[in-house]
Scaffold this active site. Structure first.
Site, PDB file in Angstrom:
ATOM      1  CG  ASP A  23     -14.734 -29.340  38.690  1.00 35.68           C
ATOM      2  OD1 ASP A  23     -14.576 -28.665  37.646  1.00 35.68           O
ATOM      3  OD2 ASP A  23     -14.928 -30.571  38.679  1.00 35.68           O
ATOM      4  CE  LYS A  78     -17.318 -30.183  35.696  1.00 37.65           C
ATOM      5  NZ  LYS A  78     -16.525 -31.018  34.837  1.00 37.65           N
ATOM      6  CG  ASN A 123     -19.276 -30.813  39.174  1.00 33.99           C
ATOM      7  OD1 ASN A 123     -19.527 -31.938  38.746  1.00 33.99           O
ATOM      8  ND2 ASN A 123     -18.060 -30.313  39.219  1.00 33.99           N
ATOM      9  CB  THR A 160     -14.096 -27.875  33.812  1.00 32.02           C
ATOM     10  OG1 THR A 160     -14.335 -28.911  34.763  1.00 32.02           O
ATOM     11  CG2 THR A 160     -14.789 -28.206  32.510  1.00 32.02           C
TER      12      THR A 160
HETATM   13  N1  LIG Z   1     -26.890 -36.799  45.782  1.00 37.75           N
HETATM   14  C1  LIG Z   1     -27.175 -37.158  44.534  1.00 37.75           C
HETATM   15  N2  LIG Z   1     -28.456 -37.294  44.152  1.00 37.75           N
HETATM   16  C2  LIG Z   1     -28.757 -37.658  42.892  1.00 37.75           C
HETATM   17  N3  LIG Z   1     -27.850 -37.920  41.935  1.00 37.75           N
HETATM   18  C3  LIG Z   1     -26.557 -37.802  42.250  1.00 37.75           C
HETATM   19  C4  LIG Z   1     -26.150 -37.420  43.560  1.00 37.75           C
HETATM   20  N4  LIG Z   1     -24.803 -37.380  43.576  1.00 37.75           N
HETATM   21  C5  LIG Z   1     -24.406 -37.731  42.343  1.00 37.75           C
HETATM   22  N5  LIG Z   1     -25.451 -37.998  41.536  1.00 37.75           N
HETATM   23  C6  LIG Z   1     -25.430 -38.403  40.108  1.00 37.75           C
HETATM   24  O1  LIG Z   1     -24.303 -39.217  39.885  1.00 37.75           O
HETATM   25  C7  LIG Z   1     -23.423 -38.605  38.938  1.00 37.75           C
HETATM   26  C8  LIG Z   1     -21.975 -38.857  39.318  1.00 37.75           C
HETATM   27  O2  LIG Z   1     -21.726 -38.291  40.597  1.00 37.75           O
HETATM   28  P1  LIG Z   1     -20.452 -37.381  40.915  1.00 37.75           P
HETATM   29  O3  LIG Z   1     -20.368 -36.277  39.904  1.00 37.75           O
HETATM   30  O4  LIG Z   1     -20.478 -36.997  42.333  1.00 37.75           O
HETATM   31  O5  LIG Z   1     -19.318 -38.447  40.663  1.00 37.75           O
HETATM   32  P2  LIG Z   1     -17.811 -38.141  40.405  1.00 37.75           P
HETATM   33  O6  LIG Z   1     -17.053 -39.405  40.437  1.00 37.75           O
HETATM   34  O7  LIG Z   1     -17.350 -37.107  41.346  1.00 37.75           O
HETATM   35  O8  LIG Z   1     -17.934 -37.590  38.950  1.00 37.75           O
HETATM   36  P3  LIG Z   1     -16.811 -36.908  38.099  1.00 37.75           P
HETATM   37  O9  LIG Z   1     -16.177 -38.020  37.383  1.00 37.75           O
HETATM   38  O10 LIG Z   1     -17.557 -35.976  37.186  1.00 37.75           O
HETATM   39  O11 LIG Z   1     -15.938 -36.182  39.016  1.00 37.75           O
HETATM   40  C9  LIG Z   1     -23.818 -37.134  38.950  1.00 37.75           C
HETATM   41  O12 LIG Z   1     -23.543 -36.549  37.716  1.00 37.75           O
HETATM   42  C10 LIG Z   1     -25.302 -37.159  39.249  1.00 37.75           C
HETATM   43  O13 LIG Z   1     -26.039 -37.336  38.063  1.00 37.75           O
END
Ligand SMILES: Nc1ncnc2c1ncn2[C@@H]1O[C@H](COP(=O)(O)OP(=O)(O)OP(=O)(O)O)[C@@H](O)[C@H]1O
Length: 686
Positions: free
Chosen positions: A488, A490, A493, A526
């Site tokens: 994934d 992109k 991420n 994606t």
């Molecule tokens: N370690 C981190 N430090 C700062 N911000 C973070 C971190 N991890 C995640 N985030 C923020 O939180 C958001 C959501 O996290 P993440 O993409 O891991 O969730 P997800 O549930 O896997 O999302 P998706 O639905 O896109 O798969 C990220 O887009 C980022 O902005």
């Protein structure tokens, strides 16, 4: 203010290649050149709604998802999804003399800095220097500075170093206080000098108590959580010693009027705002690389210390360094890599104390801000009460994971994060759970998503794109070395850390146990980044990650993915059939050649080996060891004040009250068992 939109994973039926609906997340410029949507692109997952199950026949993951209903026993999930044998138990640890010790606490005490020099000349502006001296936060230091300024006033003769429009950096620091009290601002104290201390991607900022820039008293103590992973050899560490690094960067906030324009141009790379001017979409990046001086130049990097720390094998508290002076090095102006010009020294004591194992709970953290929303819950900025370390806490609601049949992907995310050790992958510090939720404690990365930087600037320069792609290449390489496909890649991420290095996050689509030629079928990813073989549902290997790397490089250089179309089915058709074309401004031969080799529709013809890609002429100037050691200065530094700074996150999130919402989901014992291996307390045992 950057706008962050909620991102949700959604069922594959919405975007299958067979789908005739135009559900593109992009805006609709159907008759003109396609324009990418400003919204983050959604990840497709293998939710297996009816019509997509046709596409995923025979895939083990699909089976896993389909069987992950609340009453499915633990074993079925493991069997079908290829969930790895999580971490191996360390029950044999005591028998192995080379087994790393327990997790612990690293404490760094900073006492004094000496002989600090500036890497630039400053304007010989007696008026400003005098104003700074009388506003020093300490009377004695103020007097001393005024005395020093007298020598400046009294200097005579054409060849005297203190005469002329510019003061050499070697002596300029004698005329500057390291910390001042701002007049008429209720005694607000503002430090000119500050030090960032980074360990395992966690960075703390400290300021001196008093002194001149040349010689300051700090007397500050900071602590870092050390996990077993940070004790192990990383490919960003020194392989022989198994070290990880403590990185110290000394900065100065120089009043703009003291910085000569010539230095703003020639030493631009040493300023924190270097290259950060936004660019409008479609505009060439030439101005960002030209000689013109940026208006807001930011803080000046004086010097860096990269200290390898071998924290293995210490099962007792130990003082690793006792009141020792370490010397700062500087970044070379042309190559922008670290050279050993000495810029002064700082005295440190470093201690490591192993801690007894303890399971964490949400009550061990103070919740500071909401910073994002993921598919299954919130991501919050938190502070760990005992060590005062700032982290990102990702919460996932078990009920949602189960009902959306994402147990296996969720466990895979946690497993990969706990195993991987690459400087460009967001480090997992801990994970724990409550009856209703799963929690991941990650290093807090606050430079913003690459997606938003790319949106803002339209496209990146060749050098900047190369830098990001090189760091990501090593991240993908280390995932592949663990037999993991990322799937994934992109800009959404990819986070930038405070210095501008890459931190890959979101491991929810990883596929584990995929050695070299192993194939899988799950349709996920994606739309813009899907490889042809994935669209053809013929089974795919880790080679899809190299396709996405090519897609990402193309998007960084041009502003759009290579086969982009507003209409998703048309885009899929283009990915499968259209030849790769380059806009006229993308005429860099090596970049074109690499893109051609990564974006081969037939994976058999695609570059498929990290080392082969690394030795492509596009990367000829990159020293990979230096890159892994983070010894290159990133070409762009995000605007980040300090670790508490959340300005790169959407205000819609940060203005929300941070709380761990109470939910009263009931999950059966068999469902709870599926999450049995979740907890990770910095040790390897799960
Ligand atoms: N370690 C981190 N430090 C700062 N911000 C973070 C971190 N991890 C995640 N985030 C923020 O939180 C958001 C959501 O996290 P993440 O993409 O891991 O969730 P997800 O549930 O896997 O999302 P998706 O639905 O896109 O798969 C990220 O887009 C980022 O902005």
């Amino acid at each position: 203010m950057l706008k962050f939109k909620n991102k949700f994973k959604f069922g594959l039926s919405e975007k299958s290649p067979n789908s005739s609906s135009n559900s593109s997340p992009a805006s609709s410029h159907k008759d003109t050149t396609p324009e990418k949507s400003p919204e983050p692109r959604k990840t497709l997952t293998s939710d297996l709604s009816d019509n997509i199950s046709k596409l995923t026949l025979g895939d083990s993951e699909a089976g896993a998802s389909a069987t992950a209903s609340p009453d499915v026993p633990h074993g079925q999930i493991h069997g079908t999804e290829n969930v790895p044998t999580m971490e191996t138990s360390n029950s044999n640890d005591s028998a192995n003399p080379h087994t790393p010790s327990s997790p612990g606490l690293l404490t760094v005490k900073i006492y004094t800095s000496n002989n600090i020099q500036l890497p630039i000349k400053i304007n010989n502006s007696k008026q400003i220097l005098h104003a700074l001296a009388i506003n020093s936060n300490n009377e004695t230091i103020g007097q001393q500075l005024l005395k020093n300024l007298e020598t400046l006033n009294n200097a005579e003769g054409d060849n005297h170093p203190l005469v002329g429009d510019l003061l050499p950096g070697t002596i300029a620091s004698n005329f500057l206080p390291s910390i001042i009290t701002i007049p008429n601002a209720e005694n607000l104290v503002k430090s000119l000098l500050y030090l960032t201390i980074e360990f395992d991607n966690n960075v703390l900022v400290i300021e001196p108590q008093k002194g001149t820039v040349n010689r300051s008293t700090w007397n500050q103590v900071v602590s870092f959580d050390v996990t077993k992973k940070s004790q192990e050899t990383t490919n960003g560490g020194d392989n022989e010693t198994g070290s990880s690094f403590l990185n110290l960067n000394l900065f100065i906030r120089l009043p703009n009027m003291l910085i000569p324009d010539s230095e703003k141009v020639t030493k631009k790379h040493l300023f924190t705002n270097s290259g950060s001017q936004p660019q409008s979409p479609g505009k060439s990046n030439a101005s960002a690389n030209s000689g013109s001086a940026p208006a807001n130049i930011g803080d000046l990097l004086i010097g860096t210390i990269k200290l390898p720390l071998n924290l293995k094998y210490h099962s007792q508290p130990i003082r690793l360094m006792n009141h020792e002076y370490l010397k700062f090095s500087n970044y070379n102006a042309n190559l922008q890599d670290l050279i050993s010009t000495e810029m002064g020294e700082i005295m440190l004591t470093i201690e490591f104390k192993p801690i007894t194992k303890k399971h964490l709970a949400i009550t061990d953290f103070d919740l500071l801000k909401v910073i994002g929303k993921g598919s299954f819950g919130k991501v919050m900025q938190v502070v760990k009460k005992d060590t005062k370390q700032i982290y990102a806490l990702k919460t996932l609601r078990k009920q949602h994971i189960v009902s959306r049949m994402e147990v296996t992907h969720t466990l895979a995310e946690r497993t990969v994060l706990a195993r991987i050790n690459n400087p460009f992958i967001v480090p997992l510090k801990f994970s724990f759970q409550s009856p209703e939720k799963l929690y991941l404690v990650l290093s807090f990365i606050n430079g913003g998503e690459l997606f938003w930087h790319l949106q803002r600037e339209g496209k990146f320069s060749m050098d900047r794109s190369r830098f990001y792609i090189a760091e990501l290449l090593t991240a993908l390489e280390s995932l592949h070395d663990l037999n993991v496909i990322y799937r994934d890649l992109k800009p959404e991420n990819i986070l930038l850390d405070y210095q501008g290095h890459i931190a890959l996050c979101d491991f929810g689509l990883c596929k584990l146990n995929m050695s070299n030629d192993d194939k899988t079928n799950t349709f996920c990813g994606t739309p813009e980044y899907l490889a042809p073989e994935l669209l053809l549902n013929q089974g795919y290997t880790r080679s899809v990650d190299w396709w996405t790397l090519g897609t990402l490089l193309y998007e960084m250089l041009t502003g759009l993915p290579p086969f982009y179309d507003d209409d998703v089915p048309t885009m899929y058709k283009k990915i499968l059939q259209d030849p790769l074309r380059f806009p006229s401004f993308l005429d860099h031969t090596d970049a074109q050649d690499l893109l051609i080799k990564l974006l081969q529709k037939d994976p058999a013809n695609r570059l498929d080996d990290a080392n082969e890609i690394k030795s492509h002429p596009f990367f000829k100037d990159i020293d990979w060891v230096k890159l892994l050691n983070k010894s290159y200065l990133p070409p762009f530094k995000p605007n980040v004040e300090n670790l508490l700074d959340t300005s790169n996150f959407d205000q819609d999130f940060t203005s929300e009250k941070p709380q761990d919402s109470v939910v009263d989901d009931f999950l059966t014992e068999s469902v709870q068992k599926q999450f049995g291996g979740w907890t990770y307390n910095g040790d390897n045992v799960l």
